[in-house]
Design a protein around this motif. Structure first.
Motif, short mmCIF file in Angstrom:
data_model
loop_
_atom_site.label_atom_id
_atom_site.label_comp_id
_atom_site.label_asym_id
_atom_site.label_seq_id
_atom_site.Cartn_x
_atom_site.Cartn_y
_atom_site.Cartn_z
N MET A 170 0.23 -0.98 0.33
CA MET A 170 -0.12 -0.09 0.17
C MET A 170 0.63 1.72 -0.30
O MET A 170 2.38 1.73 1.25
N THR A 171 0.42 1.87 -0.75
CA THR A 171 1.59 3.34 -0.62
C THR A 171 0.74 4.13 0.80
O THR A 171 -0.24 3.69 1.06
N ASP A 172 2.05 5.02 0.91
CA ASP A 172 2.24 5.69 2.33
C ASP A 172 1.73 6.66 1.79
O ASP A 172 2.78 7.88 1.83
N PHE A 173 0.75 7.33 1.73
CA PHE A 173 -0.16 8.67 0.92
C PHE A 173 0.11 10.22 2.28
O PHE A 173 0.53 11.21 2.10
N ALA A 174 0.50 8.95 3.54
CA ALA A 174 1.01 10.27 4.87
C ALA A 174 2.26 10.76 3.99
O ALA A 174 2.61 12.09 4.44
N ALA A 194 -7.06 4.97 -6.84
CA ALA A 194 -8.17 4.68 -6.25
C ALA A 194 -7.73 5.45 -4.64
O ALA A 194 -9.19 6.25 -4.79
N ARG A 195 -7.37 6.42 -4.45
CA ARG A 195 -6.85 7.73 -4.18
C ARG A 195 -7.97 9.15 -4.90
O ARG A 195 -8.35 9.94 -3.23
N SER A 196 -7.42 9.09 -5.87
CA SER A 196 -7.84 10.36 -6.56
C SER A 196 -9.40 9.97 -6.99
O SER A 196 -10.27 11.05 -6.87
N ILE A 197 -9.91 8.28 -7.08
CA ILE A 197 -11.66 8.43 -7.34
C ILE A 197 -12.19 8.75 -5.71
O ILE A 197 -12.96 9.35 -5.48
N ASP A 198 -11.67 8.29 -4.52
CA ASP A 198 -12.09 9.27 -2.90
C ASP A 198 -12.40 10.70 -2.70
O ASP A 198 -12.90 10.61 -2.12
N VAL A 218 -17.35 28.60 -14.28
CA VAL A 218 -16.40 27.28 -13.98
C VAL A 218 -15.16 27.15 -12.62
O VAL A 218 -14.20 27.86 -13.08
N LEU A 219 -16.15 26.75 -11.57
CA LEU A 219 -15.10 27.11 -10.46
C LEU A 219 -14.36 25.36 -11.11
O LEU A 219 -14.76 24.28 -10.93
N ARG A 220 -12.67 25.60 -10.29
CA ARG A 220 -12.48 24.03 -10.70
C ARG A 220 -10.84 23.80 -9.87
O ARG A 220 -10.38 24.08 -9.45
N PHE A 221 -11.18 22.20 -9.26
CA PHE A 221 -10.77 21.75 -8.48
C PHE A 221 -9.56 20.40 -9.04
O PHE A 221 -10.04 19.96 -9.14
N GLY A 222 -8.55 20.95 -8.86
CA GLY A 222 -8.33 19.55 -9.11
C GLY A 222 -6.86 18.54 -7.77
O GLY A 222 -6.98 19.13 -6.97
N PHE A 223 -7.62 17.40 -7.50
CA PHE A 223 -7.13 16.76 -5.95
C PHE A 223 -6.33 15.71 -6.89
O PHE A 223 -5.66 15.17 -7.69
N ALA A 224 -5.00 16.62 -5.58
CA ALA A 224 -3.69 15.27 -6.07
C ALA A 224 -3.13 14.22 -4.84
O ALA A 224 -2.75 14.73 -4.20
N PRO A 225 -3.24 13.06 -5.30
CA PRO A 225 -3.04 12.26 -4.46
C PRO A 225 -2.17 12.05 -3.30
O PRO A 225 -2.03 11.36 -2.26
N LEU A 226 -0.91 12.41 -3.51
CA LEU A 226 0.01 12.66 -3.33
C LEU A 226 0.03 13.04 -2.42
O LEU A 226 0.58 13.41 -1.09
N TYR A 227 -0.39 14.92 -1.90
CA TYR A 227 -0.28 15.49 -0.37
C TYR A 227 -2.23 15.93 -0.43
O TYR A 227 -2.35 16.67 0.40
N ASP A 261 -5.65 15.69 0.58
CA ASP A 261 -6.85 14.46 2.12
C ASP A 261 -8.17 14.80 1.84
O ASP A 261 -8.23 15.73 1.42
N LEU A 262 -8.44 13.90 2.72
CA LEU A 262 -10.40 13.60 3.03
C LEU A 262 -10.09 15.26 4.53
O LEU A 262 -11.36 16.38 3.81
N GLU A 263 -9.33 15.71 4.91
CA GLU A 263 -9.22 17.48 5.77
C GLU A 263 -9.64 18.72 4.69
O GLU A 263 -10.32 19.23 4.38
N ASP A 264 -8.62 18.12 3.95
CA ASP A 264 -8.70 19.07 2.38
C ASP A 264 -10.15 19.12 2.28
O ASP A 264 -11.48 20.10 1.43
#
Length: 395
Positions: free
Chosen positions: A1-5, A289-293, A352-361, A363-366
């Protein structure tokens, strides 16, 4: 498993900022800061011109290219770095078009990044070709026996809509055409397999999800079956088979090396090389998987808390990259108000309000903080101030 923390800790993320604009410019990896300093001090400063050999500057474009190859489903020695993305689009498109000399049509879609279309328009004028642009959903039907090159951005910059690379490539090949994929909004954000999809050419930038810094160099990939046959119109001395023989006439280097043009941006490549360290140990399946979450949580949160916003991205995660757009009639002002509150996304015309989600940094708190602040601004109307409506040079 990738350690995204752990990957999150590898970045400098300014205190109090929730950064959701990595699809425009990635934040600074801590290793990049130190690498830039050491490169300038120890290599440029102490080695001077001998750094081309002693520090390996000449080989940088291939070495860094190999690090990116792993993330896009390419093999060693198949990717080379250098120049800007528009230049790499021109090189790849001109090379692909030349491999189908009996055909005139270049096909793209209206969701493609405008710069790619501008490049194609200019090339079409120069080589007597025709650029056809259709709606994204009409691409499959538009592929016919007249087609030379299908040129698409895999993930739409405005909506996040993701094309089916394998299916469209198969359709293009069945029609006798070649494919060129722009991975600007894909590389480092979604799982990619150029070899498995049997694509022909691919290009991409490195300042978005790959975090190479402003103006970081682009990359180009050519399928090995074409690598020794392509003849790009834009030929430079670094793509010559013997650049330091200084021959008057061009002779292409073998393989992907012929896609080099001018002197590589050594300092920028050193920064990018350091930025690639964070990818060691990151599994593409975990990244996706993290991107989709993250994107699923954001869509659900915004739709529950901000009913006046309209989703501008595919609801099906299989058809979406790692960004989400919502429409608002005054999207620019709303985004400026968000940025003032420390939630950094961006705006794309017209609304358009655009939001990019980068799985490396990210998280759900963001996600939670962004939803909370966006809902409050829309609820109390504090976004509707004169200063938020003033257009900046870069929107």
């Amino acid at each position: 498993m990738t350690d995204f923390a752990a990957t999150r800790r590898a970045f400098h993320l300014p205190e109090g900022i929730t950064y959701l604009d990595g699809n425009s410019l990635g934040p600074m990896p801590l290793a990049a800061r130190d690498r830039a300093a050491s490169m300038i001090r120890d290599e440029w400063g102490e080695m001077l011109i001998t750094g081309w050999n002693r520090a390996g500057w000449y080989a940088q474009p291939r070495r860094v290219g190999d690090r990116i190859a792993r993330l896009i489903g390419a093999g060693p020695g198949e990717v080379v770095m250098g120049d800007t993305l528009s230049i790499k689009v021109f090189q790849a498109l001109s090379a692909a078009r030349a491999l189908r000399p009996d055909r005139r049509v270049i096909l793209s879609d209206s969701g493609n990044f405008p710069s790619d279309l501008y490049v194609a328009q200019g090339l079409a004028r120069a080589v007597d070709a025709e650029l056809r642009v259709v709606a994204p959903e009409d691409v499959t039907a538009a592929i016919d026996g007249d087609l030379a090159v299908l040129m698409l951005t895999e993930v739409d910059y405005r909506t996040g809509r993701r094309h089916d690379m394998a299916a469209l490539t198969e359709r293009a090949h069945a029609a006798g055409a070649l494919t060129l994929w722009d991975l600007a909004h894909s590389a480092g954000a979604v799982d990619l397999d150029l070899t498995g999809a049997d694509a022909d050419f691919a290009v991409g930038c490195t300042y978005k999800y790959l975090n190479g810094g402003p103006g970081a160099p682009a990359f180009i990939w050519t399928h090995p079956r074409h690598a020794d046959a392509v003849q790009p119109i834009l030929q430079g001395w670094m793509g010559h088979r013997a650049p330091f023989a200084f021959d008057q006439d061009y002779a292409a280097a073998p393989g992907i090396e012929r896609m080099r043009v001018g002197t590589p941006p050594v300092i920028a490549l050193a920064v990018l090389d350091a930025a690639m360290d964070v990818w060691e140990g990151v599994a593409p399946a975990d990244l996706r998987a993290r991107s989709i979450d993250l994107t699923e949580a954001f869509i659900a949160g915004v739709e529950a808390a901000c009913p006046d916003l309209v989703l501008n991205s595919p609801r099906d995660s299989a058809r979406r990259g790692s960004q989400v757009g919502f429409r608002h009639p005054q999207g620019y002002a709303v985004m400026q108000a968000l940025i003032a509150e420390g939630i950094i996304g961006d705006f794309r015309a017209p609304d358009v309000l655009r939001f990019g989600f980068a799985p490396l940094y990210n998280d759900l708190e963001d996600v939670g903080r962004a939803v909370e602040v966006l809902a409050r601004l829309l609820r109390d109307g504090s976004w509707d101030r004169a200063k938020f409506h003033q257009l900046a040079d870069v929107t």
